[in-house]
Design an enzyme around this catalytic site. Structure first.
Site, PDB file in Angstrom:
ATOM      1  N   GLY A 345       0.826  -1.194   0.000  1.00  0.00           N
ATOM      2  CA  GLY A 345       0.000   0.000   0.000  1.00  0.00           C
ATOM      3  C   GLY A 345       0.860   1.243   0.000  1.00  0.00           C
ATOM      4  N   GLY A 348       0.098   8.197   3.393  1.00  0.00           N
ATOM      5  CA  GLY A 348       0.586   9.557   3.515  1.00  0.00           C
ATOM      6  C   GLY A 348       2.045   9.600   3.939  1.00  0.00           C
ATOM      7  N   PHE A 349       2.468   8.616   4.691  1.00  0.00           N
ATOM      8  CA  PHE A 349       3.823   8.642   5.219  1.00  0.00           C
ATOM      9  C   PHE A 349       4.816   7.887   4.348  1.00  0.00           C
ATOM     10  CE2 PHE A 349       1.477   9.864   8.853  1.00  0.00           C
ATOM     11  CZ  PHE A 349       2.328  10.581   9.657  1.00  0.00           C
ATOM     12  N   LYS A 367       7.922  -0.532   6.046  1.00  0.00           N
ATOM     13  CA  LYS A 367       7.417   0.775   5.640  1.00  0.00           C
ATOM     14  C   LYS A 367       8.571   1.729   5.424  1.00  0.00           C
ATOM     15  CE  LYS A 367       4.085   2.451   7.727  1.00  0.00           C
ATOM     16  NZ  LYS A 367       2.893   3.212   8.029  1.00  0.00           N
ATOM     17  N   ASP A 463      -3.561   8.359  15.965  1.00  0.00           N
ATOM     18  CA  ASP A 463      -4.145   8.171  14.637  1.00  0.00           C
ATOM     19  C   ASP A 463      -4.953   6.877  14.581  1.00  0.00           C
ATOM     20  OD1 ASP A 463      -4.772   9.013  12.131  1.00  0.00           O
ATOM     21  OD2 ASP A 463      -2.850   8.473  11.215  1.00  0.00           O
TER      22      ASP A 463
END
Ligand SMILES: *[C@@H]1O[C@H](CO)[C@@H](O)[C@H](O)[C@H]1NC(C)=O
Ligand SMILES: *[C@@H]1O[C@H](CO)[C@@H](O)[C@H](O)[C@H]1NC(C)=O
Ligand SMILES: *[C@@H]1O[C@H](CO)[C@@H](O)[C@H](O)[C@H]1NC(C)=O
Ligand SMILES: *[C@@H]1O[C@H](CO)[C@@H](O)[C@H](O)[C@H]1NC(C)=O
Ligand SMILES: *[C@@H]1O[C@H](CO)[C@@H](O)[C@H](O)[C@H]1NC(C)=O
Ligand SMILES: *[C@@H]1O[C@H](CO)[C@@H](O)[C@H](O)[C@H]1NC(C)=O
Ligand SMILES: *[C@@H]1O[C@H](CO)[C@@H](O)[C@H](O)[C@H]1NC(C)=O
Ligand SMILES: *[C@@H]1O[C@H](CO)[C@@H](O)[C@H](O)[C@H]1NC(C)=O
Length: 656
Positions: A345, A348-349, A367, A463
């Site tokens: 995926g 935003g980060f 990530k 978040d």
């Protein structure tokens, strides 16, 4: 007649007492009953689990042992000692542990692995009809069982919550002190379990293999086993692994009823921790004298290329973080060069890739977060490392990180079922049942409660949202990305105060105060509850350009006495109306515009468990204008702020 009886008893006694003393110095020729992953290696080690994840294994002495003289009698004295070793892939990550068990059956295959160590299950935990006594060597901290830490020895009676537990340590003779041991260090250790049937005392002593038995036990509990133990019981070992690759070994075992177990001698040694071989360079160099020069040049060039390609930033202060630091090359290899094929995926980060750490079968999600600023990096990494120590079954485990110039890589446990929002909103996938949804909600609540109240420090998630809830193989909800929002707080752009969070989940006071608190997390959790129950996003955009704020819509339905109309149509009416009602109302309560009216996560848990009834909403939402205020405030706060100052996208497995 009397004589016949006596002879009968004598024979019985004889038959049973044959098994009352045994000794295995290594298990090469041992006859044990094994199941699951348990096996005897060619070196004569009893390996209860191999390095595969989430498995369990049992090994029992094949014949039952007579623990009482008569069914109603008191439990007799016994003594046992065994040597063990735990080898895990990473020196500071392991799971779950080993238990020595006394059980009415030698078939424990129906029990749960992971935190239940293969000796109990959620259904049977705490039940006196288990008739189970265990000594656990537990390497995972589990707040559900009131564990003291992730490195302890405990005595369990029918219940995973130990009746006595201490940090793994041993008494150093004459020194008047206990010295700490690390169960997962890969060292060979020894445990003595001694029960005094007359004094009704159970002692557990831990030590290093090779030293004599410490004169003071680690644990000493008064324990009346009369009702716990049957006349005939089986003895053996159980072990389970969690998310980390770990092998649990027993090297030798001695047992004796009514006496002292014979000492262990000449035990086999443990295999070494498998370390990943890095350089094939040496191979090249041995090719021969003629090619040496050529090869050296080639190797030199390749080293330079590799150095550039795999360069990372490592500063002195990071050296302490040892195992949490992954090498860039390992991550590069794990993800096959960060190819798009493995892309899970984009958020935003940054981008998230699926990978398998070389040399092991551990599946991870990596990530890549771009990060230009060095400001606050030290504090941020300290925080990441401390977050890596968080362990809870409803949190996505952060395994470690790697840092390069302008780039930061975070390594997480891989979650096979992706994120909750994908399951909720993806038309192509079958909808989720109410039971699955309710289970996920409870899981997330328990994870958030752990962050807020049960860990050594308060962790604000910042978040909470559906795309940050990941689903493991069994569809348990796990919160991901806690604390990562701090990266943006810490320093990307020090001049502006960023409010990190996601529209629709942002508490109304947040843009004003700019300060994330436990109660802003609770607000977001409320929005998540509504989202899961209604199958609608917190803010939906209509074709005409209008926004519908889910919270306001649900509140309107509630005011006209029809909150159940909010139910996700995809549920097709298949739900427990009481639970649905509870979740919807709890959603409204958690997302109350006035922070003081929101419950704490502990209260939320009590409401969800049905331990405490939900307070009457009407007394809290008295003000008729609240709905309007809400709709306006949420819309305002959306239109006033430029979208770029919000992270509107998911962090872990990408956004919508
Ligand atoms: C571990 O055990 C499982 C089940 O017995 C087996 O499928 C797997 O290949 C084993 N792994 C290793 C590394 O031996
Ligand atoms: C192992 O022990 C069981 C139970 O005592 C017995 O039935 C079995 O024959 C034994 N097997 C071997 C190979 O000795
Ligand atoms: C062990 O118990 C399970 C269920 O509890 C059963 O399915 C299995 O057949 C049993 N195994 C043996 C060897 O008796
Ligand atoms: C297990 O023991 C703990 C502590 O004594 C207790 O609070 C808990 O209720 C027990 N669990 C069950 C399921 O009975
Ligand atoms: C042993 O470990 C415990 C728990 O981690 C810790 O509180 C204690 O200070 C340690 N003791 C020593 C002597 O290091
Ligand atoms: C257990 O430990 C206590 C304290 O050291 C000792 O007095 C007692 O004799 C021990 N009991 C057994 C059965 O080893
Ligand atoms: C510790 O003390 C016990 C009892 O006094 C003794 O049997 C044992 O040999 C001692 N161990 C060491 C390592 O001195
Ligand atoms: C141990 O438990 C049994 C059964 O509950 C009871 O009869 C007996 O008195 C207890 N013994 C002691 C010393 O408390």
């Amino acid at each position: 007649m009397v004589l016949r009886f006596l002879i009968f008893f004598f024979l019985l006694e004889l038959a049973v007492s044959n098994n009352e003393d045994f000794l295995f110095n290594g298990f090469r020729s041992a006859n044990l009953s094994l199941d699951g992953t348990a096996e005897i290696t060619s070196d004569g080690l009893l390996r209860l689990t191999n390095s595969t994840k989430l498995l369990k294994g049992h090994a029992f002495y094949p014949a039952p042992i007579r623990f009482k003289r008569s069914p109603a009698g008191k439990a007799l004295s016994f003594s046992t000692t065994f040597a063990f070793g735990i080898i895990s892939e990473y020196s500071q990550l392991s799971g779950n542990g080993i238990a020595f068990v006394i059980s009415p059956s030698s078939n424990l295959t129906a029990n749960t692995g992971s935190q239940y160590l293969g000796i109990l299950s959620p259904r049977t935990n705490g039940d006196a009809t288990n008739h189970l006594v265990a000594v656990e060597l537990d390497t995972i901290y589990n707040p559900d069982f009131q564990d003291i830490n992730d490195n302890h020895v405990g005595i369990d009676v029918n219940n995973m919550t130990s009746i006595a537990a201490k940090t793994a340590s041993y008494y150093v003779n004459g020194s008047n002190e206990f010295r700490n041991l690390t169960l997962i260090s890969g060292e060979r250790m020894q445990v003595w379990v001694d029960y005094d049937g007359d004094g009704m005392q159970l002692n557990v002593t831990l030590g290093l293999l090779g030293l004599t038995k410490p004169s003071i036990p680690l644990l000493s509990a008064s324990l009346n086993l009369t009702d716990v133990i049957h006349e005939q019981m089986y003895v053996g070992f159980s072990s389970s692994t969690g998310s980390f690759l770990s092998s649990h070994y027993i090297l030798g075992w001695s047992f004796k009823m009514n006496g002292v177990a014979r000492p262990l001698v000449d035990l086999p040694s443990l295999p070494r921790r498998t370390s990943h071989s890095r350089l094939a360079l040496a191979l090249w160099l041995s090719l021969g004298a003629v090619l040496l020069l050529l090869v050296l040049i080639a190797a030199g060039v390749s080293v330079v290329v590799r150095k550039i390609k795999f360069s990372e930033l490592l500063e002195d202060w990071e050296v302490d973080y040892g195992p949490h630091r992954f090498s860039y090359k390992d991550l590069y290899d794990a993800t096959k060069g960060f190819k798009d094929k493995g892309l899970l995926g984009v958020g935003g980060f940054g981008r998230v890739y699926r990978g398998v750490i070389p040399g092991s079968k551990i599946e991870v999600a990596v990530k890549k977060v771009s990060h230009q600023s060095r400001q606050g990096m030290k504090e941020f990494i300290a925080e990441i490392v401390s977050i890596g120590r968080l362990r809870h079954r409803n949190l996505v485990q952060l395994l470690g990180y790697c840092r390069r110039k302008g780039e930061f890589l975070l390594v997480y446990d891989y979650m096979p079922n992706g994120s909750l929002d994908k399951l909720l909103f993806n038309q192509a996938r079958p909808g989720m049942t109410w039971n699955q949804r309710f289970n996920i909600i409870k899981g997330v609540a328990s994870g958030l409660l752990y962050l807020h109240e049960e860990w050594e420090k308060v962790v604000i998630h910042r978040d909470v949202k559906a795309s940050n809830v990941l689903l493991d193989g069994e569809l348990n909800g796990r919160l991901g990305d806690f604390g990562l929002a701090r990266l943006y707080d810490h320093g990307n752009d020090p001049r502006t105060t960023h409010v990190v969070g996601t529209m629709g989940y942002l508490a109304p006071e947040l843009p004003r105060t700019g300060k994330a608190t436990k109660l802003t997390d609770v607000f977001a959790f409320g929005a998540l509850l509504l989202e899961v129950a209604c199958g609608r996003r917190p803010i939906e955009h209509q074709a005409q350009g209008d926004e519908v704020v889910l919270l306001a819509w649900a509140l309107r339905n509630w005011r006209r006495g029809a909150i159940i109309d909010c139910a996700d149509p995809k549920l097709r009416g298949q739900y427990d109306a009481e639970e649905l009602d509870l979740v919807l109302k709890l959603g409204l309560l958690c997302s109350h515009p006035v922070p003081a009216n929101r419950p704490t996560m502990r209260q939320v848990m009590q409401y969800l468990d049905g331990d405490v009834p939900l307070p009457e909403l009407s007394t809290i939402y008295l003000d008729a204008s609240v709905v309007e205020v809400l709709q306006n405030e949420m819309s305002d706060c959306y239109s006033m702020s430029s979208p770029s100052s919000f992270s509107t996208d998911s962090l872990l497995y990408g956004g919508r």
